[in-house]
Design an enzyme around this catalytic site. Sequence first.
Site, PDB file in Angstrom:
ATOM      1  CG  ASP A 183     -12.144   2.229 -17.306  1.00 28.71           C
ATOM      2  OD1 ASP A 183     -12.861   1.223 -17.056  1.00 28.71           O
ATOM      3  OD2 ASP A 183     -12.347   3.353 -16.823  1.00 28.71           O
ATOM      4  CG  ASN A 192     -12.234 -13.315 -15.925  1.00 26.72           C
ATOM      5  OD1 ASN A 192     -12.673 -14.217 -15.216  1.00 26.72           O
ATOM      6  ND2 ASN A 192     -11.272 -12.475 -15.502  1.00 26.72           N
ATOM      7  CE1 TYR A 203     -19.861 -10.890  -9.761  1.00 28.34           C
ATOM      8  CE2 TYR A 203     -21.145 -12.261  -8.274  1.00 28.34           C
ATOM      9  CZ  TYR A 203     -20.130 -12.130  -9.207  1.00 28.34           C
ATOM     10  OH  TYR A 203     -19.391 -13.223  -9.577  1.00 28.34           O
ATOM     11  CE  LYS A 211     -20.011 -12.156 -13.247  1.00 34.12           C
ATOM     12  NZ  LYS A 211     -19.066 -12.538 -14.304  1.00 34.12           N
ATOM     13  CB  ILE A 270     -13.211 -19.240  -7.514  1.00 32.46           C
ATOM     14  CG1 ILE A 270     -14.250 -19.875  -8.465  1.00 32.46           C
ATOM     15  CG2 ILE A 270     -11.786 -19.596  -7.907  1.00 32.46           C
ATOM     16  CD1 ILE A 270     -14.180 -21.376  -8.593  1.00 32.46           C
TER      17      ILE A 270
HETATM   18  N1  NAD Z   1     -14.176 -15.620  -7.153  1.00 31.20           N
HETATM   19  C1  NAD Z   1     -15.368 -16.211  -7.109  1.00 31.20           C
HETATM   20  O1  NAD Z   1     -15.795 -16.762  -6.064  1.00 31.20           O
HETATM   21  C2  NAD Z   1     -16.228 -16.226  -8.332  1.00 31.20           C
HETATM   22  C3  NAD Z   1     -17.430 -16.973  -8.279  1.00 31.20           C
HETATM   23  C4  NAD Z   1     -18.250 -16.985  -9.392  1.00 31.20           C
HETATM   24  C5  NAD Z   1     -17.891 -16.277 -10.523  1.00 31.20           C
HETATM   25  N2  NAD Z   1     -16.729 -15.560 -10.537  1.00 31.20           N
HETATM   26  C6  NAD Z   1     -16.428 -14.820 -11.761  1.00 31.20           C
HETATM   27  O2  NAD Z   1     -15.111 -15.086 -12.193  1.00 31.20           O
HETATM   28  C7  NAD Z   1     -14.579 -13.926 -12.840  1.00 31.20           C
HETATM   29  C8  NAD Z   1     -13.250 -13.545 -12.201  1.00 31.20           C
HETATM   30  O3  NAD Z   1     -13.431 -13.373 -10.816  1.00 31.20           O
HETATM   31  P1  NAD Z   1     -12.195 -13.158  -9.846  1.00 31.20           P
HETATM   32  O4  NAD Z   1     -12.540 -13.713  -8.525  1.00 31.20           O
HETATM   33  O5  NAD Z   1     -10.967 -13.607 -10.554  1.00 31.20           O
HETATM   34  O6  NAD Z   1     -12.216 -11.541  -9.744  1.00 31.20           O
HETATM   35  P2  NAD Z   1     -11.024 -10.495  -9.473  1.00 31.20           P
HETATM   36  O7  NAD Z   1     -11.667  -9.295  -8.875  1.00 31.20           O
HETATM   37  O8  NAD Z   1      -9.930 -11.116  -8.700  1.00 31.20           O
HETATM   38  O9  NAD Z   1     -10.510 -10.140 -10.942  1.00 31.20           O
HETATM   39  C9  NAD Z   1     -11.244  -9.294 -11.784  1.00 31.20           C
HETATM   40  C10 NAD Z   1     -10.274  -8.561 -12.693  1.00 31.20           C
HETATM   41  O10 NAD Z   1     -11.034  -7.661 -13.516  1.00 31.20           O
HETATM   42  C11 NAD Z   1     -10.306  -6.433 -13.566  1.00 31.20           C
HETATM   43  N3  NAD Z   1     -11.187  -5.295 -13.846  1.00 31.20           N
HETATM   44  C12 NAD Z   1     -12.116  -4.776 -13.000  1.00 31.20           C
HETATM   45  N4  NAD Z   1     -12.646  -3.652 -13.534  1.00 31.20           N
HETATM   46  C13 NAD Z   1     -12.034  -3.470 -14.747  1.00 31.20           C
HETATM   47  C14 NAD Z   1     -12.149  -2.479 -15.755  1.00 31.20           C
HETATM   48  N5  NAD Z   1     -12.979  -1.420 -15.627  1.00 31.20           N
HETATM   49  N6  NAD Z   1     -11.388  -2.595 -16.872  1.00 31.20           N
HETATM   50  C15 NAD Z   1     -10.528  -3.652 -17.005  1.00 31.20           C
HETATM   51  N7  NAD Z   1     -10.371  -4.606 -16.075  1.00 31.20           N
HETATM   52  C16 NAD Z   1     -11.120  -4.517 -14.947  1.00 31.20           C
HETATM   53  C17 NAD Z   1      -9.685  -6.321 -12.198  1.00 31.20           C
HETATM   54  O11 NAD Z   1      -8.624  -5.371 -12.157  1.00 31.20           O
HETATM   55  C18 NAD Z   1      -9.235  -7.741 -11.931  1.00 31.20           C
HETATM   56  O12 NAD Z   1      -7.945  -7.993 -12.429  1.00 31.20           O
HETATM   57  C19 NAD Z   1     -15.637 -12.836 -12.680  1.00 31.20           C
HETATM   58  O13 NAD Z   1     -16.418 -12.774 -13.846  1.00 31.20           O
HETATM   59  C20 NAD Z   1     -16.465 -13.316 -11.519  1.00 31.20           C
HETATM   60  O14 NAD Z   1     -17.764 -12.817 -11.543  1.00 31.20           O
HETATM   61  C21 NAD Z   1     -15.901 -15.520  -9.468  1.00 31.20           C
END
Ligand code: NAD
Length: 263
Positions: A64, A91, A155, A159, A188
């Site tokens: 966590d 990430n 958020y 960021k 994404i």
């Molecule tokens: N999806 C998008 O449109 C997008 C756009 C810009 C940036 N991002 C960035 O890309 C990265 C990944 O995004 P995503 O869409 O894959 O998100 P996601 O929510 O699908 O994945 C995030 C992961 O982090 C894990 N997580 C959350 N809290 C946690 C904790 N306390 N301890 C350990 N793990 C934890 C979750 O279980 C999950 O597996 C992030 O940094 C996000 O800000 C995503």
Amino acid sequence: MNNSLKGKTVVITGSGRSIGREMAIRIAAEGASVALLEINKENLEEVRSTIAAAGGDVRAYEIDLGSESQIIETISKVEKDFGKIDCLINNAMVHEAEDLLNTTLDVWNKSIQITLTAAFLCIRQALPAMIKRKNGNIINIGTVNAKAMIGSDSYSAAKAGVHALTRTVAVRYGVDGIRCNTIVPGTIATAAWQARVDRNPNVFEDLKPWYPLGRVGTPNDIADAAIFLISENSQWISGSELVVDGGLLAGYAPMFRTVEGSD
Ligand SMILES: NC(=O)c1ccc[n+]([C@@H]2O[C@H](COP(=O)([O-])OP(=O)(O)OC[C@H]3O[C@@H](n4cnc5c(N)ncnc54)[C@H](O)[C@@H]3O)[C@@H](O)[C@H]2O)c1
């Protein structure tokens, strides 16, 4: 299996699904050893076994990232298990779409805690051994929301802190052989969007006009950028923001034709 990242150990937080999962699979396929840090046990095991079945060198760490002591313990364990950490990818995040007036203090604090503070703590724990070896690479996953107002208020603020953290690490520890960069993704299509897809099943179609390249991104687009930043092909790149957004931030795609009067 390629060998472009052979010999490197890469830690990826939040690697149980979506972008983190794709980066882990692709980075392992380039020959790197991969440490998965993730809170969701089932997803963690799914990614570990997928990489192991493909012949990759992988270990899974349930964590966590809201806990300072777990971060200290886990990063130390990764260093012990693999002997070193070459690259840390911050990430993991939590995402809440609320506007400012509807953001509770709990939601705000959790955003900062998981998205920003955890990145700081992972960096603080991994850096000393990197500095000792005069070699380290940190990649922070940022967002276009840190560069322009696109909603998701707590958020976006968290960021923006991550983007600043990159500059701090790059400038302060560059002399110690540390590189640090931010990858800046646009939209994404991942599981993080599920609540928004439930509200509007066409959300990715509706967003297309904003993207000059005519589509939203995939986790693969971000994995490509991460592999480049880990590789020997980016050795003089530090403190930069690698924007991977299909052209979004370069302008105002739906606006310019109206301005020109050709709409
Ligand atoms: N999806 C998008 O449109 C997008 C756009 C810009 C940036 N991002 C960035 O890309 C990265 C990944 O995004 P995503 O869409 O894959 O998100 P996601 O929510 O699908 O994945 C995030 C992961 O982090 C894990 N997580 C959350 N809290 C946690 C904790 N306390 N301890 C350990 N793990 C934890 C979750 O279980 C999950 O597996 C992030 O940094 C996000 O800000 C995503």
